[in-house]
Motif scaffolding. Structure first.
Motif, PDB file in Angstrom:
ATOM      1  N   PRO A   7      -0.253  10.474   3.922  1.00  0.00           N
ATOM      2  CA  PRO A   7      -0.510   9.072   4.106  1.00  0.00           C
ATOM      3  C   PRO A   7      -1.582   8.715   3.622  1.00  0.00           C
ATOM      4  O   PRO A   7      -1.801   7.141   3.424  1.00  0.00           O
ATOM      5  N   HIS A   8      -2.434   9.203   2.909  1.00  0.00           N
ATOM      6  CA  HIS A   8      -3.460   8.644   2.205  1.00  0.00           C
ATOM      7  C   HIS A   8      -3.049   7.977   0.794  1.00  0.00           C
ATOM      8  O   HIS A   8      -3.614   7.198   0.238  1.00  0.00           O
ATOM      9  N   LEU A   9      -1.866   8.375   0.433  1.00  0.00           N
ATOM     10  CA  LEU A   9      -1.074   7.716  -1.039  1.00  0.00           C
ATOM     11  C   LEU A   9      -0.835   6.072  -0.665  1.00  0.00           C
ATOM     12  O   LEU A   9      -1.048   5.456  -1.557  1.00  0.00           O
ATOM     13  N   ALA A  10      -1.382   5.597   0.590  1.00  0.00           N
ATOM     14  CA  ALA A  10      -1.448   4.145   0.932  1.00  0.00           C
ATOM     15  C   ALA A  10      -2.797   3.592   0.277  1.00  0.00           C
ATOM     16  O   ALA A  10      -2.701   2.415  -0.033  1.00  0.00           O
ATOM     17  N   MET A  11      -3.486   4.384  -0.159  1.00  0.00           N
ATOM     18  CA  MET A  11      -4.737   3.897  -0.462  1.00  0.00           C
ATOM     19  C   MET A  11      -4.775   3.807  -1.981  1.00  0.00           C
ATOM     20  O   MET A  11      -5.624   3.280  -2.668  1.00  0.00           O
ATOM     21  N   VAL A  12      -3.666   4.254  -2.808  1.00  0.00           N
ATOM     22  CA  VAL A  12      -3.501   4.235  -3.958  1.00  0.00           C
ATOM     23  C   VAL A  12      -3.388   2.735  -4.435  1.00  0.00           C
ATOM     24  O   VAL A  12      -2.597   2.329  -4.020  1.00  0.00           O
ATOM     25  N   ARG A  13      -4.147   2.505  -5.655  1.00  0.00           N
ATOM     26  CA  ARG A  13      -4.068   0.922  -6.141  1.00  0.00           C
ATOM     27  C   ARG A  13      -4.028   1.023  -7.632  1.00  0.00           C
ATOM     28  O   ARG A  13      -4.545   2.148  -8.193  1.00  0.00           O
ATOM     29  N   PRO A  14      -3.709  -0.018  -8.340  1.00  0.00           N
ATOM     30  CA  PRO A  14      -3.765  -0.004  -9.795  1.00  0.00           C
ATOM     31  C   PRO A  14      -5.403  -0.055 -10.001  1.00  0.00           C
ATOM     32  O   PRO A  14      -5.922  -0.905  -9.563  1.00  0.00           O
ATOM     33  N   VAL A  15      -5.690   0.867 -10.799  1.00  0.00           N
ATOM     34  CA  VAL A  15      -7.255   1.048 -11.090  1.00  0.00           C
ATOM     35  C   VAL A  15      -7.339   0.840 -12.681  1.00  0.00           C
ATOM     36  O   VAL A  15      -6.530   1.238 -13.344  1.00  0.00           O
ATOM     37  N   THR A  16      -8.559   0.419 -13.081  1.00  0.00           N
ATOM     38  CA  THR A  16      -9.025   0.570 -14.344  1.00  0.00           C
ATOM     39  C   THR A  16     -10.086   1.688 -14.459  1.00  0.00           C
ATOM     40  O   THR A  16     -11.047   1.405 -13.431  1.00  0.00           O
ATOM     41  N   PRO A  17     -10.484   2.751 -15.018  1.00  0.00           N
ATOM     42  CA  PRO A  17     -11.324   3.549 -14.986  1.00  0.00           C
ATOM     43  C   PRO A  17     -12.827   2.943 -15.439  1.00  0.00           C
ATOM     44  O   PRO A  17     -12.948   2.047 -16.261  1.00  0.00           O
ATOM     45  N   ARG A  18     -13.734   3.154 -14.310  1.00  0.00           N
ATOM     46  CA  ARG A  18     -14.862   2.369 -14.617  1.00  0.00           C
ATOM     47  C   ARG A  18     -15.699   2.926 -15.555  1.00  0.00           C
ATOM     48  O   ARG A  18     -16.664   2.261 -16.517  1.00  0.00           O
ATOM     49  N   THR A  19     -15.962   4.109 -16.070  1.00  0.00           N
ATOM     50  CA  THR A  19     -16.500   4.683 -17.035  1.00  0.00           C
ATOM     51  C   THR A  19     -15.591   5.713 -17.909  1.00  0.00           C
ATOM     52  O   THR A  19     -15.383   6.891 -17.618  1.00  0.00           O
TER      53      THR A  19
END
Length: 87
Positions: A7-19
């Motif tokens: 169920p935590h896969l719902a938290m996955v977003r397109p992201v850009t690495p901050r560092t």
């Protein structure tokens, strides 16, 4: 038998690495790391559990972002810290 998706896969977003150059906290502290993990909710780059400070796990616990993927070249797996399992 079908497996139930984490169920935590719902938290996955397109992201850009901050560092993208390394672990955010280790870079700030001057600490070493072994491998890197990318938070798939916010783009935080943290060090793995084999690293001295385990910043990826700490971020997952304090920020409530449990799903990471390997940030190592050529690796494409994802991990849920809540379920301690590949997702």
């Amino acid at each position: 038998m079908a497996t139930i998706p984490d169920p935590h896969l719902a938290m996955v977003r397109p992201v850009t690495p901050r560092t993208p150059q390394g672990c955010e906290e280790c870079l700030r502290e001057g600490s070493p790391w072994v491998h890197l993990r990318l938070c798939l909710t916010c783009g935080h780059v943290g060090c793995c559990d084999s690293s001295p400070n385990r910043h990826a796990r700490r971020h997952a616990g304090t920020d409530g972002h449990p799903v990471v993927r390997s940030f190592q070249p050529g690796e494409h797996w994802r991990w849920c810290f809540v379920h301690e399992a590949l997702v």
